[in-house]
Motif scaffolding. Structure first.
Motif, short mmCIF file in Angstrom:
data_model
loop_
_atom_site.label_atom_id
_atom_site.label_comp_id
_atom_site.label_asym_id
_atom_site.label_seq_id
_atom_site.Cartn_x
_atom_site.Cartn_y
_atom_site.Cartn_z
N GLN A 63 4.71 14.20 -3.40
CA GLN A 63 5.90 13.79 -2.67
C GLN A 63 5.79 12.35 -2.20
O GLN A 63 6.70 11.54 -2.37
CB GLN A 63 6.10 14.69 -1.45
N SER A 64 4.65 12.09 -1.59
CA SER A 64 4.54 10.74 -1.04
C SER A 64 4.45 9.71 -2.14
O SER A 64 4.94 8.59 -1.99
CB SER A 64 3.36 10.62 -0.09
N ARG A 65 3.86 10.10 -3.28
CA ARG A 65 3.81 9.13 -4.38
C ARG A 65 5.19 8.84 -4.90
O ARG A 65 5.53 7.68 -5.21
CB ARG A 65 2.93 9.65 -5.53
N ARG A 66 6.01 9.87 -4.95
CA ARG A 66 7.39 9.63 -5.37
C ARG A 66 8.06 8.65 -4.44
O ARG A 66 8.73 7.71 -4.86
CB ARG A 66 8.16 10.94 -5.38
N TYR A 67 7.85 8.94 -3.17
CA TYR A 67 8.45 8.07 -2.17
C TYR A 67 7.91 6.65 -2.31
O TYR A 67 8.64 5.67 -2.27
CB TYR A 67 8.14 8.63 -0.78
N LYS A 76 9.33 4.57 -4.97
CA LYS A 76 10.61 3.95 -4.59
C LYS A 76 10.36 2.72 -3.75
O LYS A 76 10.98 1.67 -3.95
CB LYS A 76 11.45 4.95 -3.78
N MET A 77 9.38 2.84 -2.84
CA MET A 77 9.08 1.70 -1.98
C MET A 77 8.54 0.54 -2.79
O MET A 77 8.86 -0.62 -2.57
CB MET A 77 8.03 2.08 -0.92
N LYS A 128 7.66 -4.83 -4.95
CA LYS A 128 7.33 -5.56 -6.17
C LYS A 128 8.23 -6.77 -6.31
O LYS A 128 7.79 -7.89 -6.54
CB LYS A 128 7.55 -4.59 -7.34
N ARG A 129 9.54 -6.48 -6.14
CA ARG A 129 10.48 -7.59 -6.29
C ARG A 129 10.20 -8.68 -5.28
O ARG A 129 10.23 -9.87 -5.57
CB ARG A 129 11.89 -7.09 -6.07
N TRP A 130 9.97 -8.22 -4.04
CA TRP A 130 9.75 -9.21 -2.99
C TRP A 130 8.51 -10.02 -3.25
O TRP A 130 8.51 -11.24 -3.12
CB TRP A 130 9.65 -8.52 -1.63
N ARG A 131 7.43 -9.35 -3.63
CA ARG A 131 6.19 -10.09 -3.82
C ARG A 131 6.30 -11.07 -4.96
O ARG A 131 5.80 -12.19 -4.88
CB ARG A 131 5.03 -9.12 -4.08
#
Lengths: 418, 508
Positions: free
Chosen positions: A142-146, A149-150, A155-158
């Protein structure tokens, strides 16, 4: 072990073989030292065989011990052995068998319940672990899915941040261009600097050479050419004189002064540390030169000759004083003054019409014809052919002076600078 | 009458002594006479003359001794053993300036040969006397004293420390400010010798305020003075980042670049050494030098010199490029690679070639862009040949190999790699093939070229142990191509075909 413990209740002699049997049976199953430990316990127990609690406690202890040390199957095996062995043992006792049996039964129940409990607990633990691992996996998923998404946002920001600030490609390009520009500037400036220093060095060298040449010219001034004899730098076959000749003409002859004695300390500062020159310690005045060789022949002393040659003029009193008397001098003086101060040339004349019929004098430019004046160049005298008596020129009677004939004809025209 | 005769005898003797001592001084100026002089026992004869009544004889005797000791260390040892030094040191404080100069000359001549002799000089208490001489009015005396101190301090750190303890450093800084050029030179060279041994000594020199004066003297037109000043600054800057920053803060920077264009070779060399010592400490200092245009000046300097004079410049480029990839790119953009390649090819000395190879490795190792910039100059094959050449020294081989490895690991420029494919040894081949295996799977044109140029054939001919990294790379490459072509190029294919021809049953 229980068999051994119960074996301790009966007679010593009879108990032992049974106990020994049980021990032998047990010894085949259990390690030797534990068996001996249990034998010690049983011997101790013989003194207090009436203490049931103690026996039960001992049983509990033994069960715990068993549970910790051995597998459950061994225990099960042992329990069945025990159940088989037990009836044989109780037959030899005087006490009611029933009591013993009850005790044994209770003990068996206890052991079994304990064993079952252990098994169930183990099973429960196993179930627990499985449940935990499934839940663990699920939560992680679950947390990996989440997280995925994060990550997309991060990624884009970095990427943006790194490209803009840390590894900014355009800034790097600009920087490198700036560096190349700067390098060009520096290279140009350094080039200019080198050229400047080279020029200065060349100039210094040239000046030094010039100075040397001038000094040489001054020293060899005697090589200058004269009117009659051409010097070595002024050969008649040349079109124009050698530059050295020109230099000789310009330079002043070097006088025969004795060279100054250089102070012995002047080169010390430079050469002393390397000690190349020997130290010229101050020795006072330098010695006079050893007598020069006199020229051979009946020559007068050079000093005398020079004295005579450069004797100044000594005019007599008659020459020094003027012919005219002071009176004459004063008169002359007055006349000069008058002439000097006279501004107006025309005299003052009494009659006003005197100037009326004056003939106007033409100026030189208006009166003469254009071009050069021929007098002085083409002819020296006025010629009036109608007054001539004969048609011939004068005859020379006296011979002309040979030297004057050569005037202007000795040297080639080359001697004159165009 | 008899009195006159008596005095005449004395006069004769004095004249004889003067003549002897002057003749010996003159003879000892020429090296070929010294052996004969020594065999004639000149040392023992000169020694009593040092105590002579007449000052000129004393001074000339001291001068002669100095010249003898200057020549070789046996004679210097003889001077030491003859117990002459304590005497000289005593009279150093009393006598006139000529004697002081001569005595300082002797001390210098003895102290220059070896640390033990310098130690002997120090033990006589010469350092205090020389420090007192540094305060004398006469510039020649100061020069002689400074020179002696310099030669003593040059051997090792303890002797330098002894010189510093005698309080010489502030006096030397004062000497630098004097107008005489020779004195400035010697003082600068002494400061350079003192500060070269350890950071603490350099710090002592800096604390005396030497850097400001040395920085001013860079502008002086005298070439020998510039040599010494630049050498002194580089000895100070080489020890630590702080000292280097102090030197940079003295605003040497655009001025030092003019020294790189001087007509004197050693000025150029020392200038490049100074810049190198500053650049090697940290990326910020290198960045500063690059921004000031130092890299361009050094590159021009390398291009215009020959021989060991180039070496500090080459090392400076290597240090700058080693710090970061931006600096390395700055070196490339300043056209730094062609002079380095020229150095590698032209120079005869192995250590210069090794330095050039190292510098190229530092430039090319950062990213594929850098590696391409190095590879297009065809210097990789030169590096390879240097690595393979048995006549190269070990140092050169090692540096060439490392440089090759570093560059190859980032090189994606296939033509350059192909040039190396044919004669590389196995350890280098591994990297080359590895690079091919990374590039070929993604680029079809490159694959075509690879086949055309015979690279595939060469790869098939490589023998590698199964399971090694090389074999894996070869497999990766082989997987990029259709099987027929791989088989076509594998060795022995023609035999295989012929065998098949032999075994073929014709279809009738």
């Amino acid at each position: 072990m229980v068999a051994v413990a119960s074996g301790g209740r009966g007679e010593y002699g009879r108990a032992r073989p049974a106990g020994g049997e049980a021990v032998a049976a047990a010894g085949g199953v259990f390690p030797q030292e534990q068996v001996s430990m249990l034998v010690i316990y049983s011997i101790q127990d013989r003194q207090s065989h009436r203490k049931k609690t103690r026996r039960v406690n001992l049983l509990e202890l033994l069960c715990n011990f068993l549970m910790r040390s051995f597998c459950l199957c061994f225990l099960a095996h042992f329990c069945t052995c025990f159940l088989l062995v037990l009836p044989n043992l109780t037959q030899d006792f005087d006490r009611s068998v029933d009591e013993d049996r009850k005790i044994a039964y209770k003990a068996a129940v206890k052991i079994q319940s304990w064993f079952r409990g252990c098994r169930v607990r183990a099973y429960l633990r196993y179930l627990n672990k499985m449940a935990i691992s499934i839940q663990k996996w699920w939560r992680g998923y679950q947390s990996r899915r989440y997280f995925r998404k994060m990550i997309k946002i991060q990624k884009r920001w970095r990427g943006y941040y790194v490209r803009k600030y840390t590894h900014n490609y355009y800034a790097l390009k600009k920087y490198l261009e700036a560096i190349s520009l700067n390098n060009e500037i520096v290279r140009n400036e350094l080039q200019e600097y080198t050229e400047m220093t080279e020029k200065e060095k060349k100039k210094k060298d040239l000046e030094k050479k010039e100075k040397e040449k001038k000094y040489k010219a001054r020293k060899m001034h005697y090589l200058l050419s004269t009117e009659q004899i051409a010097g070595i730098y002024n050969s008649p076959f040349r079109k124009s004189p050698d530059p050295m000749e020109l230099l000789l003409r310009q330079s002043k002859p070097l006088s025969h002064r004795r060279q100054q004695v250089r102070s012995p300390f002047t080169y010390e500062l430079y050469d002393w540390p390397t000690c190349k020159r020997p130290p010229a310690f101050a020795t006072g005045q330098p010695l006079p030169p050893i007598g020069k060789q006199k020229p051979q022949g009946p020559f007068r002393d050079t000093a005398e000759v020079l004295w005579q040659r450069y004797k100044p003029l000594e005019p007599t009193l008659r020459v020094a004083a003027s012919i005219n008397s002071p009176l004459e001098k004063a008169r002359e003086e007055m006349k000069r003054e008058e002439w000097r101060n006279c501004i107006h040339d025309n005299e003052f004349l009494p009659f006003s019409s005197y100037h009326k019929n004056e003939k106007y004098d033409l100026s030189i430019h208006a009166s003469e014809k254009t071009g050069q004046e021929t007098y002085g160049i083409k002819h020296f005298r006025e010629v009036q052919p109608n007054k001539w008596i004969a048609g011939k020129d004068f005859q020379t009677v006296l011979p002309s002076i040979v030297l004057f004939e050569k005037f202007g004809k000795t040297y080639s025209k080359a001697g004159q600078i165009v | 009458m008899s009195q006159r005769q008596v005095l005449q005898v004395f006069e004769q003797y004095q004249r004889a002594r003067t003549h002897f001592v002057q003749a010996v001084a003159e003879l000892s100026a020429r090296p070929q006479n010294i052996g004969t002089l020594r065999d004639a026992g000149v040392m023992s004869l000169l020694r009593p003359l040092l105590l002579d009544v007449v000052p000129t004889i004393q001074q000339t005797a001291a001068l002669a001794l100095g010249r003898l000791a200057n020549y070789n260390d046996d004679l210097a040892e003889a001077v030491v053993k003859g117990d002459i030094l304590p005497q000289l040191v005593c009279s150093l404080s009393e006598q006139n300036r000529f004697y002081k100069k001569a005595a300082a000359f002797v001390l210098r001549a003895v102290g220059k040969h070896s640390p033990q002799l310098a130690q002997a000089v120090v033990e006589c208490g010469a350092l205090e006397a020389l420090a007192v001489c540094l305060e004398d009015f006469d510039p020649g005396v100061k020069e002689a004293a400074a020179w002696a101190l310099g030669y003593i301090a040059q051997h090792n750190a303890e002797l330098s420390q002894a010189v510093v303890d005698a309080g010489a450093v502030p006096l030397l800084v004062l000497c630098i400010q004097e107008p005489e050029i020779a004195l400035k030179r010697i003082a600068a060279s002494t400061l350079s010798d003192i500060s070269k041994h350890s950071p603490e000594l350099a710090q002592t020199v800096v604390d005396a305020g030497a850097i400001a004066f040395l920085a001013q003297m860079i502008l002086n037109p005298d070439a020998k003075l510039k040599r010494q000043v630049l050498s002194a600054l580089s000895q100070i800057a080489k020890h630590s980042v702080d000292l280097a920053e102090l030197v940079v803060e003295a605003e040497i920077f655009p001025v030092v670049l003019t020294c790189l264009k001087d007509s004197d070779e050693y000025v150029k060399k020392n200038g490049a050494t100074l810049i190198r010592e500053i650049a090697k400490h940290s990326p910020e200092l290198s960045q500063f030098i690059v921004n000031a245009g130092g890299v361009a000046a050094v590159i021009d300097c390398i291009g215009s010199c020959k021989g060991t004079v180039r070496l500090p410049g080459i090392m400076m480029l290597g240090y700058v490029a080693a710090h970061s990839e931006n600096l390395s790119m700055a070196v490339i953009v300043s056209k730094g690679i062609p002079p380095l390649c020229a150095c590698l090819i032209e120079e005869h000395e192995d250590h210069i070639k090794a330095a050039a190879a190292w510098a190229l490795g530092q430039i090319g190792r950062h990213t594929p862009e850098h590696a391409r910039a190095v590879a297009v100059t065809n210097v990789l094959s030169t590096l390879l040949s240097m690595y393979m050449d048995i006549r190269s020294s070990e140092d050169l081989q090692l540096k060439a190999k490392r440089a090759l490895k570093n560059i190859l690991q980032k090189c994606t420029d296939l033509p350059a790699l192909e040039a190396l494919l044919h004669d590389a040894p196995p350890n280098i081949m591994k990297h080359i093939v590895g690079q091919f295996s990374k590039v070929l799977p993604h680029d079809s044109k490159a694959r075509r070229l690879f086949v055309i140029t015979g690279g595939l054939k060469k790869v098939q001919e490589i023998k590698a142990e199964p399971g090694s990294l090389l074999q894996e790379y070869i497999n990766t490459i082989n997987n990029c191509f259709p099987e027929e072509i791989v088989r076509y190029y594998s060795p022995g294919y023609s035999e295989m075909l012929l065998e098949r021809v032999e075994n073929y049953q014709p279809v009738l």
